[in-house]
Design a protein around this motif. Structure first.
Motif, PDB file in Angstrom:
ATOM      1  N   MET A   1      15.918  -5.452 -15.317  1.00 34.12           N
ATOM      2  CA  MET A   1      15.742  -6.552 -14.376  1.00 34.12           C
ATOM      3  C   MET A   1      16.114  -7.877 -15.040  1.00 34.12           C
ATOM      4  SD  MET A   1      12.525  -7.777 -12.097  1.00 34.12           S
ATOM      5  CE  MET A   1      12.834  -8.955 -10.781  1.00 34.12           C
ATOM      6  N   LYS A   2      15.695  -8.071 -16.281  1.00 28.85           N
ATOM      7  CA  LYS A   2      16.009  -9.310 -17.008  1.00 28.85           C
ATOM      8  C   LYS A   2      17.522  -9.475 -17.146  1.00 28.85           C
ATOM      9  CE  LYS A   2      14.172 -12.732 -19.375  1.00 28.85           C
ATOM     10  NZ  LYS A   2      13.398 -13.765 -18.698  1.00 28.85           N
ATOM     11  N   SER A   3      18.218  -8.362 -17.320  1.00 26.35           N
ATOM     12  CA  SER A   3      19.669  -8.392 -17.462  1.00 26.35           C
ATOM     13  C   SER A   3      20.378  -8.638 -16.131  1.00 26.35           C
ATOM     14  CB  SER A   3      20.137  -7.076 -18.084  1.00 26.35           C
ATOM     15  OG  SER A   3      21.530  -6.985 -18.078  1.00 26.35           O
ATOM     16  N   GLU A   4      19.941  -7.940 -15.086  1.00 25.27           N
ATOM     17  CA  GLU A   4      20.625  -7.992 -13.796  1.00 25.27           C
ATOM     18  C   GLU A   4      20.137  -9.120 -12.881  1.00 25.27           C
ATOM     19  OE1 GLU A   4      20.904  -4.192 -11.804  1.00 25.27           O
ATOM     20  OE2 GLU A   4      21.312  -3.166 -13.698  1.00 25.27           O
ATOM     21  N   TYR A   5      18.871  -9.513 -13.007  1.00 25.56           N
ATOM     22  CA  TYR A   5      18.278 -10.544 -12.146  1.00 25.56           C
ATOM     23  C   TYR A   5      17.494 -11.548 -12.996  1.00 25.56           C
ATOM     24  CZ  TYR A   5      19.213  -6.929  -8.663  1.00 25.56           C
ATOM     25  OH  TYR A   5      19.811  -5.972  -7.877  1.00 25.56           O
ATOM     26  N   PRO A   6      18.161 -12.234 -13.923  1.00 27.79           N
ATOM     27  CA  PRO A   6      17.424 -13.100 -14.857  1.00 27.79           C
ATOM     28  C   PRO A   6      16.629 -14.212 -14.182  1.00 27.79           C
ATOM     29  CG  PRO A   6      19.789 -13.504 -15.003  1.00 27.79           C
ATOM     30  CD  PRO A   6      19.599 -12.284 -14.130  1.00 27.79           C
ATOM     31  N   GLU A   7      17.099 -14.679 -13.027  1.00 24.40           N
ATOM     32  CA  GLU A   7      16.410 -15.786 -12.356  1.00 24.40           C
ATOM     33  C   GLU A   7      15.086 -15.367 -11.730  1.00 24.40           C
ATOM     34  OE1 GLU A   7      18.565 -13.428  -9.504  1.00 24.40           O
ATOM     35  OE2 GLU A   7      19.312 -14.363 -11.327  1.00 24.40           O
ATOM     36  N   SER A   8      14.900 -14.087 -11.472  1.00 23.50           N
ATOM     37  CA  SER A   8      13.656 -13.643 -10.847  1.00 23.50           C
ATOM     38  C   SER A   8      12.836 -12.693 -11.721  1.00 23.50           C
ATOM     39  CB  SER A   8      13.945 -12.973  -9.493  1.00 23.50           C
ATOM     40  OG  SER A   8      14.850 -11.916  -9.648  1.00 23.50           O
ATOM     41  N   ALA A   9      13.332 -12.401 -12.924  1.00 27.45           N
ATOM     42  CA  ALA A   9      12.632 -11.495 -13.826  1.00 27.45           C
ATOM     43  C   ALA A   9      11.521 -12.226 -14.564  1.00 27.45           C
ATOM     44  CB  ALA A   9      13.606 -10.890 -14.834  1.00 27.45           C
ATOM     45  N   ALA A  10      10.524 -11.471 -14.965  1.00 27.81           N
ATOM     46  CA  ALA A  10       9.430 -12.016 -15.774  1.00 27.81           C
ATOM     47  C   ALA A  10       9.810 -12.001 -17.251  1.00 27.81           C
ATOM     48  CB  ALA A  10       8.171 -11.171 -15.570  1.00 27.81           C
TER      49      ALA A  10
ATOM     50  N   GLY B   1       0.791  -1.223   0.000  1.00 24.72           N
ATOM     51  CA  GLY B   1       0.000   0.000   0.000  1.00 24.72           C
ATOM     52  C   GLY B   1       0.822   1.271   0.000  1.00 24.72           C
ATOM     53  N   TRP B   2       2.022   1.186   0.547  1.00 22.48           N
ATOM     54  CA  TRP B   2       2.867   2.383   0.633  1.00 22.48           C
ATOM     55  C   TRP B   2       3.770   2.570  -0.586  1.00 22.48           C
ATOM     56  CZ3 TRP B   2       7.669   0.260   0.552  1.00 22.48           C
ATOM     57  CH2 TRP B   2       7.831  -1.014   1.098  1.00 22.48           C
ATOM     58  N   TYR B   3       3.514   1.805  -1.657  1.00 27.77           N
ATOM     59  CA  TYR B   3       4.286   1.941  -2.901  1.00 27.77           C
ATOM     60  C   TYR B   3       4.284   3.405  -3.337  1.00 27.77           C
ATOM     61  CZ  TYR B   3       5.129   1.734  -7.954  1.00 27.77           C
ATOM     62  OH  TYR B   3       5.591   1.953  -9.218  1.00 27.77           O
ATOM     63  N   GLY B   4       5.452   3.914  -3.695  1.00 24.99           N
ATOM     64  CA  GLY B   4       5.622   5.339  -3.967  1.00 24.99           C
ATOM     65  C   GLY B   4       5.108   5.859  -5.292  1.00 24.99           C
ATOM     66  N   GLY B   5       4.783   4.991  -6.234  1.00 26.88           N
ATOM     67  CA  GLY B   5       4.210   5.463  -7.496  1.00 26.88           C
ATOM     68  C   GLY B   5       5.171   6.243  -8.365  1.00 26.88           C
ATOM     69  N   ASN B   6       6.445   5.853  -8.389  1.00 30.10           N
ATOM     70  CA  ASN B   6       7.423   6.472  -9.284  1.00 30.10           C
ATOM     71  C   ASN B   6       8.364   5.366  -9.756  1.00 30.10           C
ATOM     72  OD1 ASN B   6       9.849   6.350  -7.453  1.00 30.10           O
ATOM     73  ND2 ASN B   6       8.505   7.639  -6.198  1.00 30.10           N
ATOM     74  N   TRP B   7       9.251   5.696 -10.696  1.00 26.01           N
ATOM     75  CA  TRP B   7      10.077   4.642 -11.304  1.00 26.01           C
ATOM     76  C   TRP B   7      11.135   4.090 -10.365  1.00 26.01           C
ATOM     77  CZ3 TRP B   7       7.575   2.159 -14.505  1.00 26.01           C
ATOM     78  CH2 TRP B   7       6.631   2.786 -15.313  1.00 26.01           C
ATOM     79  N   ASP B   8      11.657   4.884  -9.448  1.00 20.26           N
ATOM     80  CA  ASP B   8      12.591   4.347  -8.444  1.00 20.26           C
ATOM     81  C   ASP B   8      11.863   3.358  -7.535  1.00 20.26           C
ATOM     82  OD1 ASP B   8      14.826   5.758  -9.359  1.00 20.26           O
ATOM     83  OD2 ASP B   8      14.422   7.466  -8.051  1.00 20.26           O
ATOM     84  N   ALA B   9      10.660   3.704  -7.133  1.00 22.05           N
ATOM     85  CA  ALA B   9       9.861   2.807  -6.282  1.00 22.05           C
ATOM     86  C   ALA B   9       9.480   1.540  -7.048  1.00 22.05           C
ATOM     87  CB  ALA B   9       8.611   3.525  -5.779  1.00 22.05           C
ATOM     88  N   PHE B  10       9.179   1.670  -8.333  1.00 20.36           N
ATOM     89  CA  PHE B  10       8.862   0.509  -9.150  1.00 20.36           C
ATOM     90  C   PHE B  10      10.045  -0.453  -9.184  1.00 20.36           C
ATOM     91  CE2 PHE B  10       8.806  -1.670 -13.298  1.00 20.36           C
ATOM     92  CZ  PHE B  10       7.591  -2.342 -13.197  1.00 20.36           C
ATOM     93  N   TRP B  11      11.241   0.082  -9.423  1.00 21.18           N
ATOM     94  CA  TRP B  11      12.453  -0.745  -9.455  1.00 21.18           C
ATOM     95  C   TRP B  11      12.646  -1.461  -8.111  1.00 21.18           C
ATOM     96  CZ3 TRP B  11      15.551  -3.172 -12.530  1.00 21.18           C
ATOM     97  CH2 TRP B  11      16.784  -3.628 -12.050  1.00 21.18           C
ATOM     98  N   ASP B  12      12.515  -0.716  -7.033  1.00 19.44           N
ATOM     99  CA  ASP B  12      12.667  -1.325  -5.706  1.00 19.44           C
ATOM    100  C   ASP B  12      11.639  -2.435  -5.480  1.00 19.44           C
ATOM    101  OD1 ASP B  12      14.751   0.428  -5.211  1.00 19.44           O
ATOM    102  OD2 ASP B  12      13.547   1.788  -3.978  1.00 19.44           O
TER     103      ASP B  12
END
Length: 95
Positions: A81-90, A32-43
């Motif tokens: 995310m696919k590049s840096e975290y391929p095992e957990s990326a969609a 619920g406290w998601y910040g609604g910006n691209w930095d928050a999306f990445w996190d």
């Protein structure tokens, strides 16, 4: 954390950045406290919630026309995310 097999998000009616972030939050189960910006999306996608195995984003052409900068940032975050975290990326399908 268990990953969902498929999550579908329809972005064809999104008209603002805040609507886009609300749609992403709801579909991906961000807190619920998601910040609604691209930095928050990445996190959120890299540490708060498990991404689905496949993410199907419909309405991509409409989103790219109405919010081109945000569409590019969404695409960039998911590709990074696919590049840096391929095992957990969609695997992402834009249509």
């Amino acid at each position: 954390m268990t990953r969902l097999a498929v999550v579908e998000i329809d972005l064809s009616e999104v008209a603002s950045a805040s609507e886009l972030h609300r749609a992403l939050k709801d579909a991906l189960g961000f807190p619920g406290w998601y910040g609604g910006n691209w930095d928050a999306f990445w996190d959120a996608i890299t540490g708060l919630v498990p991404m689905p195995i496949q993410l199907r984003i419909s309405g991509w052409d409409a989103l790219s026309r109405s919010l081109p900068a945000d569409a590019k940032l969404l695409q960039k975050c998911l590709a990074r995310m696919k590049s840096e975290y391929p095992e957990s990326a969609a695997d992402v399908l834009f249509h």
